[in-house]
Design a protein around this motif. Structure first.
Motif, PDB file in Angstrom:
ATOM      1  N   GLY A  69      -1.434  -0.300  12.212  1.00 40.31           N
ATOM      2  CA  GLY A  69      -1.319   0.769  13.207  1.00 40.31           C
ATOM      3  C   GLY A  69       0.087   0.850  13.770  1.00 40.31           C
ATOM      4  N   SER A  70       0.643  -0.309  14.144  1.00 41.89           N
ATOM      5  CA  SER A  70       1.990  -0.339  14.708  1.00 41.89           C
ATOM      6  C   SER A  70       2.827  -1.363  13.948  1.00 41.89           C
ATOM      7  CB  SER A  70       1.936  -0.688  16.196  1.00 41.89           C
ATOM      8  OG  SER A  70       0.868  -1.568  16.455  1.00 41.89           O
ATOM      9  N   PHE A 104       0.842  -1.203   0.000  1.00 46.46           N
ATOM     10  CA  PHE A 104       0.000   0.000   0.000  1.00 46.46           C
ATOM     11  C   PHE A 104       0.873   1.247   0.000  1.00 46.46           C
ATOM     12  CE2 PHE A 104      -2.514   3.363   1.980  1.00 46.46           C
ATOM     13  CZ  PHE A 104      -3.577   3.380   1.096  1.00 46.46           C
ATOM     14  N   GLU A 158      10.693  11.186  12.360  1.00 45.93           N
ATOM     15  CA  GLU A 158       9.753  11.823  13.286  1.00 45.93           C
ATOM     16  C   GLU A 158       8.367  11.227  13.158  1.00 45.93           C
ATOM     17  OE1 GLU A 158       9.790  16.127  12.763  1.00 45.93           O
ATOM     18  OE2 GLU A 158      11.972  16.033  12.530  1.00 45.93           O
ATOM     19  N   ARG A 213       6.549  -0.949  16.477  1.00 44.63           N
ATOM     20  CA  ARG A 213       6.246  -1.875  17.559  1.00 44.63           C
ATOM     21  C   ARG A 213       7.472  -2.104  18.446  1.00 44.63           C
ATOM     22  NH1 ARG A 213       2.389  -7.084  16.526  1.00 44.63           N
ATOM     23  NH2 ARG A 213       1.113  -5.534  15.492  1.00 44.63           N
ATOM     24  N   ILE A 248      -4.472 -12.096   3.999  1.00 50.56           N
ATOM     25  CA  ILE A 248      -4.164 -10.870   4.724  1.00 50.56           C
ATOM     26  C   ILE A 248      -5.413 -10.028   4.878  1.00 50.56           C
ATOM     27  CG2 ILE A 248      -2.860  -8.702   4.642  1.00 50.56           C
ATOM     28  CD1 ILE A 248      -0.697 -10.235   3.086  1.00 50.56           C
ATOM     29  N   GLY A 249      -5.622  -9.562   6.095  1.00 48.09           N
ATOM     30  CA  GLY A 249      -6.716  -8.617   6.314  1.00 48.09           C
ATOM     31  C   GLY A 249      -6.219  -7.240   5.936  1.00 48.09           C
ATOM     32  N   SER A 250      -5.919  -6.473   6.940  1.00 48.61           N
ATOM     33  CA  SER A 250      -5.572  -5.071   6.707  1.00 48.61           C
ATOM     34  C   SER A 250      -4.244  -4.901   5.982  1.00 48.61           C
ATOM     35  CB  SER A 250      -5.500  -4.358   8.045  1.00 48.61           C
ATOM     36  OG  SER A 250      -5.242  -3.008   7.842  1.00 48.61           O
ATOM     37  N   PRO A 251      -4.240  -4.096   4.916  1.00 48.58           N
ATOM     38  CA  PRO A 251      -2.993  -3.794   4.214  1.00 48.58           C
ATOM     39  C   PRO A 251      -2.235  -2.625   4.857  1.00 48.58           C
ATOM     40  CG  PRO A 251      -4.827  -2.839   3.037  1.00 48.58           C
ATOM     41  CD  PRO A 251      -5.415  -3.549   4.229  1.00 48.58           C
ATOM     42  N   VAL A 252      -2.829  -2.034   5.840  1.00 50.17           N
ATOM     43  CA  VAL A 252      -2.183  -0.922   6.539  1.00 50.17           C
ATOM     44  C   VAL A 252      -2.193  -1.277   8.018  1.00 50.17           C
ATOM     45  CG1 VAL A 252      -2.179   1.555   6.903  1.00 50.17           C
ATOM     46  CG2 VAL A 252      -3.183   0.626   4.835  1.00 50.17           C
TER      47      VAL A 252
END
Ligand code: TPP
Ligand code: TPP
Ligand code: SF4
Ligand code: SF4
Ligand code: SF4
Ligand code: SF4
Lengths: 358, 183, 82, 259, 259, 358, 82, 183
Positions: H65-66, H36, H79, H86, H59-63
């Motif tokens: 969070g951590s 992505f 930054e 993680r 695969i579920g989410s291609p993006v």
């Protein structure tokens, strides 16, 4: 509607013209529009009257231009109105979305006609979804008021201006050819403003203050999410504070009609006839289609045996009724697309539901 | 009491004006009233019609499925509206342009009035035919008083044509007396 | 002059053409009435089903079959023979 | 803060115009939008209009006008800036009102709005930046794209048989009665920049004198989407671009009462 | 059936064109739409195009084109006929494609579509009927309404300071490279009718020869909304209307390969 | 998806491009459009590929023109597609209504962005109402397909063409920036047509047959009502025959998520995590948003304890869920406007609903 | 000739002006580099926070303070004194 | 097993190319993969970034969070992405442009690699810096084999630049060996 001390007299007026009278009473001095049947009385009235009172009437080259004239005048802090019908309202959807996103007030009148496409000019309530769910992109909302009489064409227009300013959001009057073209006596009640007149956000040149802007673009980080939560907060407040409806002869009713605008108006005749026969039928008439009287519909639905939704389409508000109450099994529908159900038809349906022989 | 009437004819015959006049008179007399015109079919020509409902109570529907009266000023309108007219309803036809023998119902109260002829011969202008017909209808139905109609005339006739008001009064009267004599 | 003579000839009561006007289709706009160089057409007294006092071929004897009336009629009511 | 007059040179002969906000722009290196912005801001300063101006931003690379020009600004939907400006000007005839638009915005989706604003003689000023492409969306073909020019949606080059001709807006708008001033300028040389300033000044003047609609078309670069170095992009403007889109004044009304 | 040749006149010199359906029209008495329809039908007949034509109807008094002209017809949204025609022509380049549009349709809401169709040199033919008003909706002001003309939305007369100038579409479109033919005609006299036929023939010819966009603007009456007798309406066309909107050919491409 | 005997190989492809591949496979040779982020890959791909296979790519001057090019080519009997995003789709509403009214097929792709107005390009499902309730006037409907993978971007596009032709109606693909911009391997399964290729209604010149027309105007008597009942009949048939959905790990579930498109895709990760912890959670994923899987949602709702609706907006499909089932008290909502809920957030919500400590 | 002499004078290593380039704001487009009639400006080696190798005032001694560089710079990085 | 990586730097540094290459290699090895990119913010310049998820399952989410790894090619990206990385995740920074002392976390596996310097000094072109970084990341994470990367190079490098493939192979190898020596 509260009445002032002023002497009020009754005038025989066309619904479309009563909208103009309401707008002018509410201080609207700018009207832009593009001709389309069956609402041409509105631009015609405005073109004759506004110049006489120092207002501005300007015919736009299209509805797309219209809604953007509106955007500009609204951004200047002035009360401004347009009106159109089906195809023209469709062309305004992008602009309406921008206005909602930029938090700009205006009153948009849809005297709807039959669709889809060029359709026809038979009375219809086929634009319910477009108005109430908002046909533009991005999931904004706007107050939608559904007058069912010439008096309300006048008074709800004044209210629409107040709601628009209060929430900095477009507000819509959803009428149809019947309430638009009919004449009946109405009282020109005085306009009493419920909102402050100042618009400190207006773009008037930045003399004595930092520059400001009105926009809907939020690109950085999650700014657009934050902005949407803010808008969502406004919609919540509308849902809490602005629901309006009429309870018509619901006392002891076993059958509750839910109908708006012309369909509600016609239903009243049928209800009169049925009550005269001793059938316990009444009506909950949503005056604000958004915010929809969800709680009220639910309460009524829990009390009665049957909820009869009547629309001049094949079932749009019906979905909002189902959304409002879990009593799905009590819900019945009577609808006709692009045609007015006659009092006779509604009366027949009421009798059927009440178990009376035909 | 609630009554209603459908008025229909060619565009230009003054149908909407008599509908307006009747509505104004009803309002003047303190009644509830609705007036609904056939609005622009997005083109000219053809027929014009309107519905007036008058009542002592709040009016629901401004349009009716089966009217209690019809004022029919031309042939095509008869074809269109006669079937809907309620049993026992009042039917005023302009026999100058509508063939009375085309009225194929006998369950209605028919008045054939040669409105154009009266207008031309007695009043000097065919323009007044619809006023003649209105006079006849009001005489039969008695929904408003003739005097209120007269009073309201200045509100439907523009300043420019003010001078024709007396002629319009006469037209209403002609219609009234014809109705009284032939009903 | 020649031309005058020619003109004189065509004025002679010898029709060289003939038209037919469709009574029911005519809208009595009078365009043909004004267009006809010979003044052959007039508005009548009879009202058709559309409500119009249709035009009629009032002076067949003068018709030259020039078809100007027909070219002019917006409602294609006129057919012409020569 | 910068030291002024350091080294004995006391007179500041060029500095940021007052109406140009002191922030970094998001424009690509060598993009002439920046120059047009400067000229606009300078002219606002020159006429002391900063506090009585309402600008209208379009959708395109110049959408952030409100971050850069220190005046009140409304954001218009793509192409509709002249309509929004009409709404502003009708409500506030005593305010100075301008739009700033790209060629996708003005010459494609907004064709009708700009033509009718001009035809009405709407008393507004349009700054029109023609870079022969849709910059913001990544270099698609515009109505002003040159014949043969390859863009992301004319990968085989613009072909007049299929896509028509690059449209000449300054000329087209000059034909309308309501247009008071129409000129085409460029900013690829100091001399051109001087002329561009003069044109913008004239356009402003038209509005101030209530002469009607005024427009200045800037021939501009889009190095990024042309796939060129800024200096080569500048040369393209000087060359083939100004050949097809001749610089000059196409209309200039002399008298206020124009009927 | 009519008797043919009655009275010794054997040759039928005028009859309904074959492509004109034998039904009553809904047009008002004296409306020149009827004449334009006749000419259109005659020209279709002349080129034997009836079976290979796709027409595009606009929204306006002429929306019922499909009831009158005996060819396949698509109905376009108000103003969009040139865009619909583009879609038809791109899909079927070997069909003859025309639009028929009023002045509200073409010169107001449809400005952008007609300009870009012309600019692309879209190989279609536009019949444009200018009656200086919105006929179908009851006589509102159009972009072509004359200065001073009273309409239902310009009750005090069109004022150039507020509403701008009557727009001259034949001239405007002639300035575009893609336009092959642009002419303005009228149908108020037999001579004008002859010229109008000639113009429509030329316009058709352009499409047949694949020269690009062609348009014929008809100055037309709207007796109903002008509040005039048909004959007076016709005189208005001959007088003030053709004075402001001069009749003539504004562009005529001579060579097919136009670059 | 059924597979032919042809050798199928996996390709890493962008969702937007998979739409193009699907369209071309389905025989679409006409594409018109106007640039807008985040769908520009589509016109760019089409402009490069269509000319090579004898097709036509034409960039329009606006979205209003686009949808009318589409109308013209559709009226010519050809398969044709366009794509856009929020503001552009809003501008197509009038044209879409005309196409529905004139019964003209086409595929319209909305790779939606954030709204309202110019908004932003963050992923969003804010256009649900516009797509599913149809933002144009007149109360028409259209099939709306919501792919959640690159594979589906390909296969549902082929399906959309078939549905459009089958019902002579526009059909919409509703994606967002995530499924549009992401790449993943997909299989280029062969297109197997489910509809006849002939279009006898097409306007091709009236050689050998009477002239015909395609229009949406019905003025005489009650013609428009009759026409609308006909359209309504088609919509009913769609509702009966075309509902598509995925049941994902619903076996024995006590919690049922209802989500579509990207939100569903992300939810799958959260469900995997929760199932790994022994939480009985699954998902009903509507693939057709219209027709909505009403019966299926109702059935699931009756079985589970909690129905968790997840959307990238503040609650739009939520209304359709309530409309589908009377189990209103079981319904919960997790939504974010213009932002993707992370798997972590969804997982957290599932845990909370399952009564697990944070 | 007079003009030659005048030109001769200004070539003399007597700067009559001075510029300052905003290092962080420069995008290294080089327009000023080409615009400066005296060739005073060059692209540097140091990369700023935007990622560009910003221009710098390489030959102050030749600067006439004509401000052409500043007029040209699209990013308003250059201030000029004379 | 599921892993993921965020790669970020200036536009023009080749971030999207290395993301694509990694994804192709993963696909080639029969894995599930999603890629992505940060798509057009409707303007140029600024940063480019992409996320690659590689897994043995659907695969579920291609993006994410951590993310479990970050490849950071410039200062601003550090930054932006460092806070999300993680605990225990892999952090590859391009120390030619990113100051290692700005890495204010000690719960991650940091590799500082002077990618631009290696690219310039060893390979002769700074253009190859991101390939160097990818080599290092793959060496550390072992998500795909180096050979698959090499094989996939022709699919991400256009025909026109074919001749640079060997140079790219070398860049990957340089990164790999740096990582092996410094991890
Ligand atoms: C209705 C609508 N369509 C499309 C877009 C997408 N869009 C944004 S900017 C743009 C064009 C920009 O090009 P141009 O006007 O030439 O300005 P530039 O960026 O080149 O300065 C487009 C098509 C949009 N925002 N709204
Ligand atoms: C989007 C939209 N706006 C407005 C209308 C209403 N409308 C129908 S016809 C028309 C104008 C007709 O005028 P013109 O094009 O001049 O044609 P004429 O009727 O005079 O022949 C308008 C505004 C419409 N149908 N659709
Ligand atoms: S021109 Fe035609 S419609 Fe008009 S009066 Fe003559 S015949 Fe009748
Ligand atoms: S994309 Fe082009 S127009 Fe936009 S900022 Fe960059 S160079 Fe300028
Ligand atoms: S309204 Fe005007 S344009 Fe329309 S048919 Fe009547 S005369 Fe013709
Ligand atoms: S013109 Fe400005 S941005 Fe460009 S290199 Fe010179 S100083 Fe830097």
């Amino acid at each position: 509607m509260s009445r002032g001390a002023a002497v009020i007299h009754r005038t025989l007026m066309k619904g479309n013209e009563a909208i103009c009278a309401g707008a002018i009473a509410a201080g609207c001095r700018f009207y832009y529009g593009y001709p389309i049947t069956p609402q041409n009385d509105i631009p015609e009235y405005m073109s004759a009257h506004l110049p006489r009172i120092g207002g501005t009437f300007l015919q736009a080259e299209s509805e797309v231009a219209t809604i953007n004239f509106i955007l500009g005048t609204s951004a200047s802090g002035r009360r401004v109105m347009t009106s159109s019908s089906g195809p023209g309202i469709s062309l305004m959807q992008e602009g309406l979305s921008y206005m909602a996103g930029s938090e700009l007030p205006a009153v948009v009148v849809n005297i709807s006609r039959s669709g889809p496409g060029l359709g026809g000019i038979a009375p219809s309530q086929g634009d319910y979804f477009q108005a109430v769910k908002c046909g533009g992109h991005g999931g904004y909302r706007m107050p939608v008021l559904a007058p069912h009489s010439v008096q309300e064409m006048y008074s709800l227009t004044m209210l629409a201006f107040d709601l628009a300013d209060k929430y900095r959001n477009p507000a819509m009057i959803l009428g149809d050819a019947i309430v638009g073209q009919m004449k009946e006596p109405y009282e020109q009640t005085p306009y009493v403003s419920s909102v402050p007149a100042e618009k400190p956000w207006a773009l008037t040149g930045c003399a004595g203050r930092p520059r400001q802007h009105l926009k809907s673009l939020y690109l950085k980080d999650n700014a657009i999410e934050v902005h949407n939560w803010k808008l969502h907060g406004k919609y919540r407040r509308m849902e809490e504070d602005e629901v309006r409806f009429e309870n018509y002869r619901l006392d002891g009713a076993r059958i509750a009609i839910v109908a708006f605008g012309t369909a509600a108006r016609v239903s009243k005749t049928a209800i009169q006839w049925a009550r005269d026969e001793g059938i316990a039928v009444g009506m909950l008439r949503p005056i604000t289609l958004y915010p929809f009287p969800e709680t009220q519909v639910d309460e009524v639905a829990r009390k009665v045996d049957v909820v009869l939704v009547i629309e001049m389409n094949t079932g749009q508000m019906l979905q909002d009724v189902k959304m409002s109450t879990p009593c799905h099994d009590k819900i019945r529908f009577l609808g006709k697309p692009c045609a007015m159900p006659t009092p006779e038809e509604i009366h027949g349906e009421i009798r059927r539901l009440a178990g009376k022989a035909e | 009491m609630t009554t209603d009437v459908v008025m229909a004819g060619f565009g230009g015959q003054g149908i909407l004006m008599i509908g307006n006049l009747l509505s104004l008179a009803a309002m003047e007399e303190g009644k509830h009233v609705t007036y609904f015109p056939a609005y622009g079919v997005e083109m000219r020509g053809g027929t014009a019609n309107c519905t007036v409902v008058i009542s002592d109570e709040e009016i629901g529907s401004p349009v009716v499925g089966s009217p209690k009266a019809c004022v029919i000023m031309n042939g095509p309108s008869l074809e269109k509206y006669l079937p809907d007219l309620r049993r026992g309803g009042i039917l005023v036809i302009n026999s100058s342009l509508v063939e009375p023998s085309n009225v194929d119902r006998d369950d209605v109260r028919l008045l054939s009035i040669p409105a154009n002829d009266i207008a031309r011969q007695v009043l000097g202008s065919q323009q007044l035919a619809s006023m003649v017909a209105l006079g006849a209808y009001v005489a039969l139905a008695g929904v408003v008083s003739m005097d209120t109609l007269f009073e309201c005339l200045p509100k439907v006739i523009s300043r420019k044509y003010e001078k024709f008001i007396p002629l319009n009064v006469n037209a209403l009267k002609e219609g009234e007396s014809f109705a009284r004599n032939h009903a | 002059m020649q031309s005058n003579q020619a003109a004189g000839k065509s004025i002679a009561k010898e029709p060289t053409g003939r038209i037919e006007i469709d009574f029911e289709r005519c809208k009595a706009c009078e365009l043909c009435v004004f267009a006809c160089p010979k003044g052959c057409i007039e508005i009548g007294a009879k009202i058709n089903r559309q409500g119009y006092a249709a035009a009629f071929f009032a002076r067949p004897e003068d018709c030259t079959g020039c078809a100007i009336c027909a070219e002019t009629c917006p409602d294609v009511c006129i057919e012409v023979w020569r | 803060m910068k030291e002024k007059g350091k080294g004995g040179f006391g007179k500041n002969v060029y500095r940021r115009p007052e109406s140009l906000v002191d922030v970094k722009t998001h424009f690509c290196p060598g993009c002439h939008h920046g120059i047009a912005h400067k000229i606009l801001a300078e002219t606002i300063d020159r006429f002391c209009l900063r506090e009585k101006t309402v600008g209208v931003a379009c959708v395109g690379c110049s959408v952030f006008l409100y971050d850069y020009i220190d005046v009140d600004v409304a954001e218009a939907p793509h192409g509709r800036a002249p309509a929004v400006a009409t709404g502003v000007k009708r409500a506030q005839p005593d305010r100075f009102v301008f739009t700033y638009q790209g060629d996708g915005d003005l010459a494609a989706i907004g064709t009708s709005e700009v033509i009718h604003a001009a035809n009405r003689g709407e008393n507004i000023t349009v700054i029109f930046v023609n870079n022969t492409t849709y910059g913001m969306t990544g270099g698609q073909m515009a109505p002003t794209t040159m014949l043969g020019q390859k863009t992301s949606t004319s990968p085989y080059g613009r072909d007049f048989r299929k896509d028509g001709y690059p449209i000449k807006m300054a000329e087209l708008l000059a034909t309308l009665e309501g247009t008071a001033y129409s000129a085409r300028v460029a900013t690829s040389t100091p001399a051109q920049i001087r002329k561009a300033k003069e044109a913008v000044r004239k356009a402003f003047d038209m509005q101030i004198k209530e002469m009607g609609f005024s427009i200045v078309e800037f021939l501009s670069t889009c190095p990024t989407n042309w796939g060129m170095k800024p200096i080569d992009a500048q040369k393209r403007v000087l060359g083939e671009m100004s050949e097809y889109f001749p610089l000059g004044v196409y209309k200039e009304r002399k008298q206020a009462d124009f009927l």
